[in-house]
Design a protein around this motif. Structure first.
Motif, PDB file in Angstrom:
ATOM      1  N   LEU A   1       0.794  -1.219   0.000  1.00 27.77           N
ATOM      2  CA  LEU A   1       0.000   0.000   0.000  1.00 27.77           C
ATOM      3  C   LEU A   1       0.834   1.280   0.000  1.00 27.77           C
ATOM      4  N   PRO A   2       1.890   1.404   0.850  1.00 26.56           N
ATOM      5  CA  PRO A   2       2.669   2.658   0.836  1.00 26.56           C
ATOM      6  C   PRO A   2       3.241   2.990  -0.541  1.00 26.56           C
ATOM      7  N   THR A   3       3.631   1.978  -1.295  1.00 29.42           N
ATOM      8  CA  THR A   3       4.162   2.226  -2.635  1.00 29.42           C
ATOM      9  C   THR A   3       3.082   2.740  -3.574  1.00 29.42           C
ATOM     10  N   VAL A   4       1.884   2.193  -3.455  1.00 28.17           N
ATOM     11  CA  VAL A   4       0.785   2.566  -4.342  1.00 28.17           C
ATOM     12  C   VAL A   4       0.312   3.995  -4.079  1.00 28.17           C
ATOM     13  N   VAL A   5       0.230   4.382  -2.804  1.00 27.91           N
ATOM     14  CA  VAL A   5      -0.329   5.697  -2.480  1.00 27.91           C
ATOM     15  C   VAL A   5       0.703   6.814  -2.547  1.00 27.91           C
ATOM     16  N   ARG A   6       1.970   6.458  -2.662  1.00 29.31           N
ATOM     17  CA  ARG A   6       2.991   7.496  -2.757  1.00 29.31           C
ATOM     18  C   ARG A   6       2.799   8.288  -4.048  1.00 29.31           C
ATOM     19  N   PRO A   7       2.940   9.625  -3.987  1.00 28.87           N
ATOM     20  CA  PRO A   7       2.736  10.417  -5.220  1.00 28.87           C
ATOM     21  C   PRO A   7       3.811  10.126  -6.261  1.00 28.87           C
ATOM     22  N   HIS A   8       3.381   9.929  -7.498  1.00 27.51           N
ATOM     23  CA  HIS A   8       4.287   9.716  -8.617  1.00 27.51           C
ATOM     24  C   HIS A   8       4.158  10.928  -9.544  1.00 27.51           C
ATOM     25  N   PRO A   9       5.160  11.819  -9.548  1.00 29.30           N
ATOM     26  CA  PRO A   9       5.039  13.069 -10.309  1.00 29.30           C
ATOM     27  C   PRO A   9       4.619  12.880 -11.752  1.00 29.30           C
ATOM     28  N   GLY A  10       5.150  11.862 -12.409  1.00 28.79           N
ATOM     29  CA  GLY A  10       4.810  11.644 -13.811  1.00 28.79           C
ATOM     30  C   GLY A  10       3.341  11.331 -13.999  1.00 28.79           C
ATOM     31  N   ARG A  11       2.793  10.458 -13.134  1.00 24.08           N
ATOM     32  CA  ARG A  11       1.391  10.081 -13.259  1.00 24.08           C
ATOM     33  C   ARG A  11       0.466  11.230 -12.848  1.00 24.08           C
ATOM     34  N   VAL A  12       0.867  11.984 -11.828  1.00 24.46           N
ATOM     35  CA  VAL A  12       0.063  13.135 -11.418  1.00 24.46           C
ATOM     36  C   VAL A  12       0.030  14.174 -12.531  1.00 24.46           C
ATOM     37  N   LEU A  13       1.180  14.378 -13.187  1.00 24.54           N
ATOM     38  CA  LEU A  13       1.232  15.319 -14.308  1.00 24.54           C
ATOM     39  C   LEU A  13       0.365  14.829 -15.464  1.00 24.54           C
ATOM     40  N   ALA A  14       0.365  13.521 -15.705  1.00 26.58           N
ATOM     41  CA  ALA A  14      -0.480  12.963 -16.758  1.00 26.58           C
ATOM     42  C   ALA A  14      -1.958  13.187 -16.448  1.00 26.58           C
ATOM     43  N   ALA A  15      -2.317  13.039 -15.169  1.00 27.22           N
ATOM     44  CA  ALA A  15      -3.700  13.297 -14.761  1.00 27.22           C
ATOM     45  C   ALA A  15      -4.072  14.755 -14.989  1.00 27.22           C
ATOM     46  N   ALA A  16      -3.108  15.646 -14.737  1.00 24.41           N
ATOM     47  CA  ALA A  16      -3.351  17.066 -14.953  1.00 24.41           C
ATOM     48  C   ALA A  16      -3.559  17.362 -16.435  1.00 24.41           C
ATOM     49  N   ARG A  17      -2.710  16.771 -17.285  1.00 26.01           N
ATOM     50  CA  ARG A  17      -2.852  16.998 -18.733  1.00 26.01           C
ATOM     51  C   ARG A  17      -4.195  16.483 -19.248  1.00 26.01           C
ATOM     52  N   ALA A  18      -4.608  15.325 -18.745  1.00 26.23           N
ATOM     53  CA  ALA A  18      -5.875  14.752 -19.182  1.00 26.23           C
ATOM     54  C   ALA A  18      -7.059  15.633 -18.789  1.00 26.23           C
ATOM     55  N   GLY A  19      -6.886  16.415 -17.725  1.00 24.56           N
ATOM     56  CA  GLY A  19      -7.981  17.266 -17.266  1.00 24.56           C
ATOM     57  C   GLY A  19      -8.058  18.621 -17.935  1.00 24.56           C
ATOM     58  N   VAL A  20      -7.083  18.955 -18.782  1.00 22.83           N
ATOM     59  CA  VAL A  20      -7.048  20.285 -19.398  1.00 22.83           C
ATOM     60  C   VAL A  20      -8.303  20.594 -20.217  1.00 22.83           C
ATOM     61  N   PRO A  21      -8.783  19.689 -21.111  1.00 25.93           N
ATOM     62  CA  PRO A  21     -10.001  20.018 -21.863  1.00 25.93           C
ATOM     63  C   PRO A  21     -11.200  20.291 -20.964  1.00 25.93           C
ATOM     64  N   LEU A  22     -11.364  19.475 -19.913  1.00 24.78           N
ATOM     65  CA  LEU A  22     -12.479  19.719 -18.994  1.00 24.78           C
ATOM     66  C   LEU A  22     -12.268  21.006 -18.207  1.00 24.78           C
ATOM     67  N   LEU A  23     -11.017  21.348 -17.940  1.00 20.40           N
ATOM     68  CA  LEU A  23     -10.733  22.618 -17.270  1.00 20.40           C
ATOM     69  C   LEU A  23     -11.168  23.788 -18.139  1.00 20.40           C
ATOM     70  N   ILE A  24     -10.849  23.725 -19.428  1.00 20.18           N
ATOM     71  CA  ILE A  24     -11.252  24.789 -20.351  1.00 20.18           C
ATOM     72  C   ILE A  24     -12.776  24.889 -20.411  1.00 20.18           C
ATOM     73  N   ARG A  25     -13.429  23.727 -20.495  1.00 20.63           N
ATOM     74  CA  ARG A  25     -14.893  23.718 -20.490  1.00 20.63           C
ATOM     75  C   ARG A  25     -15.447  24.403 -19.256  1.00 20.63           C
ATOM     76  N   THR A  26     -14.875  24.041 -18.109  1.00 14.99           N
ATOM     77  CA  THR A  26     -15.377  24.578 -16.854  1.00 14.99           C
ATOM     78  C   THR A  26     -15.094  26.066 -16.719  1.00 14.99           C
ATOM     79  N   LEU A  27     -13.916  26.507 -17.152  1.00 16.58           N
ATOM     80  CA  LEU A  27     -13.592  27.937 -17.096  1.00 16.58           C
ATOM     81  C   LEU A  27     -14.588  28.753 -17.907  1.00 16.58           C
ATOM     82  N   ALA A  28     -14.948  28.238 -19.074  1.00 13.82           N
ATOM     83  CA  ALA A  28     -15.913  28.953 -19.904  1.00 13.82           C
ATOM     84  C   ALA A  28     -17.278  29.027 -19.212  1.00 13.82           C
TER      85      ALA A  28
END
Length: 449
Positions: free
Chosen positions: A227-254
């Motif tokens: 479990l500690p390995t799984v829940v530890r933040p992985h910068p690459g995966r967190v950044l990927a999650a952020a990139r995937a959310g960009v279109p929805l972010l633009i939608r929401t900002l509008a």
């Protein structure tokens, strides 16, 4: 098993599937705006200036939550697709990435809101006394933004796993705690509007911790000692999650820009119009969240169906939920019409505000069937991962709304006029979403879009 054929033979099973997710989601979503309804009712009896100030601060906080709502929507879509493809551990890992992203964004956004509260509230152009009240509320509320965004992400994880009951339990407990704390801090300790903000922060933090505990238990069942390995933040995966959310972010900002522009018009029309708009906007948010229960079900079920490569099932569910959305809108609109003369007295003792609010509620009620149609189709396309199209469509809607905003501002419209103008935006949104849903471009299958 051919699930689409099964759904055709057993339509009641499809209905039960929607209800299993939508009913708890409905109650959860009702509990969320109930935070603001409780704050509005408690603060409203402090005076019109305090209520107007809460209107400004609430618009700023709602904008913050709205900007980052992709944490819930995007996480629901990605987790449900992965779960539909049969990879539960992968779904939970995606959820953990979303929670870390929510915490990171929350710390930054909360610090900005707290430190720049005066500058943020001044942008709305309200009276000086109302702006001062808004600043006090926002300075304290900014502390709770990290918890608010973690709640969004964690709720999205559970929805993606088709668990809408746990968020319901947490929301009810949080709402109950919020009321107790607000009454005690505002009236018992005589902290005024600051006590309302503090009570909400404490309740939100408790909710965030409870949801995180549920996700950790699910991960422990899947991954045990690792479990500690799984829940530890992985910068690459967190950044990927952020990139995937960009279109929805633009939608929401509008979409948030549309609401902010409407609030700006209300603020420029005086404290009475602003106060009436604040309460009517709170009621609208309550109704939106109620209708959005079907949209939440649409997100989870659409993602799951497409992850399992079952397009016919996705379309069957879409048609069913759109019908339900429209009829739920009719029912909610009828309730508002019946109560439009009663509700104003619950929020303010100012006769002028009561009259303006009653008229605004009637206009708002007429728009609910359209709202049900719009929110369900929006949920379907989010669940399908059609974020890029939603982003472009939302920008188009914003541009088309700008002339309406200018006309309302020049005409110095009352609160009811604001809702007539907003209705034009909803109509354009409904036309575009309906057109997209009739095509096949959104129905992409697989564990990832």
């Amino acid at each position: 098993m051919d699930t689409s054929a099964s759904s055709a033979r057993h339509p009641d099973a499809t209905s039960r599937e929607v209800l299993r997710l939508a009913v708890p989601a409905f109650l959860t979503l009702v509990a969320e705006p109930a935070f603001l309804l409780a704050d509005t009712a408690i603060v409203g009896h402090l005076g019109t200036v305090q209520l107007a100030g809460l209107g400004v601060a609430s618009a700023a906080l709602a904008t913050c939550a709205g900007i980052f709502v992709f944490l819930a929507y995007g996480t629901t879509a990605s987790v449900s697709r992965q779960a539909g493809a049969g990879d539960l551990l992968g779904a939970l890992r995606l959820g953990v990435d979303g929670v870390w992203l929510g915490l990171l964004l929350g710390v930054v956004a909360g610090a900005v809101l707290s430190l720049a509260a005066g500058q943020v509230t001044a942008l709305f152009g309200a009276s000086l006394p109302a702006t001062e009240q808004a600043t006090e509320y926002l300075q304290i509320s900014g502390i709770g933004v990290p918890a608010m965004l973690v709640i969004l992400a964690a709720t999205g994880v559970l929805r993606g796993l088709q668990d809408t009951r746990t968020p319901l339990v947490v929301a009810i407990a949080g709402f109950s705690l919020n009321i107790v704390l607000n009454v005690w801090l505002v009236y018992g300790l005589d902290l005024g509007i600051r006590g309302s903000a503090l009570g909400t922060v404490l309740a939100q933090t408790s909710m965030a911790l409870a949801l995180i505990a549920v996700i950790l238990r699910a991960l422990h069942r899947q991954h045990g000692k690792a479990l500690p390995t799984v829940v530890r933040p992985h910068p690459g995966r967190v950044l990927a999650a952020a990139r995937a959310g960009v279109p929805l972010l633009i939608r929401t900002l509008a979409l948030r820009a549309v609401l902010l522009l409407t609030t700006w018009v209300a603020a420029s029309s005086g404290d009475v119009t602003l106060a009436a708009y604040q309460v009517s906007a709170t009621v609208w948010t309550f109704l939106v969240f109620a209708l959005d229960a079907l949209a939440i079900a649409a997100q989870a079920l659409t993602g799951n169906a497409l992850g399992a490569a079952d397009v016919p099932r996705a379309r069957t569910l879409t048609a069913l939920m759109v019908r339900w959305g429209v009829w739920c809108g009719v029912a909610l609109g009828a309730v508002v019409v019946a109560l439009h003369g009663v509700l104003p007295g619950l929020f303010t003792s100012d006769a002028a505000v009561q009259r303006a609010l009653a008229s605004a509620l009637l206009v708002l009620a007429l728009q609910q069937p359209l709202s049900g149609f719009v929110f369900v189709l929006d949920g379907v396309l989010i669940g399908a991962g059609d974020g890029r199209w939603l982003a472009v469509a939302s920008l188009v809607q914003l541009v088309l709304y700008l002339p309406v905003v200018l006309l309302m501002q020049q005409a110095n419209v009352a609160a009811s006029g604001l809702w007539w103008g907003f209705g034009t935006f909803m109509l354009v949104r409904g036309v575009l979403l309906g057109w997209r849903a009739r095509t096949d471009r959104w129905a992409v299958i697989g564990a990832a879009r």
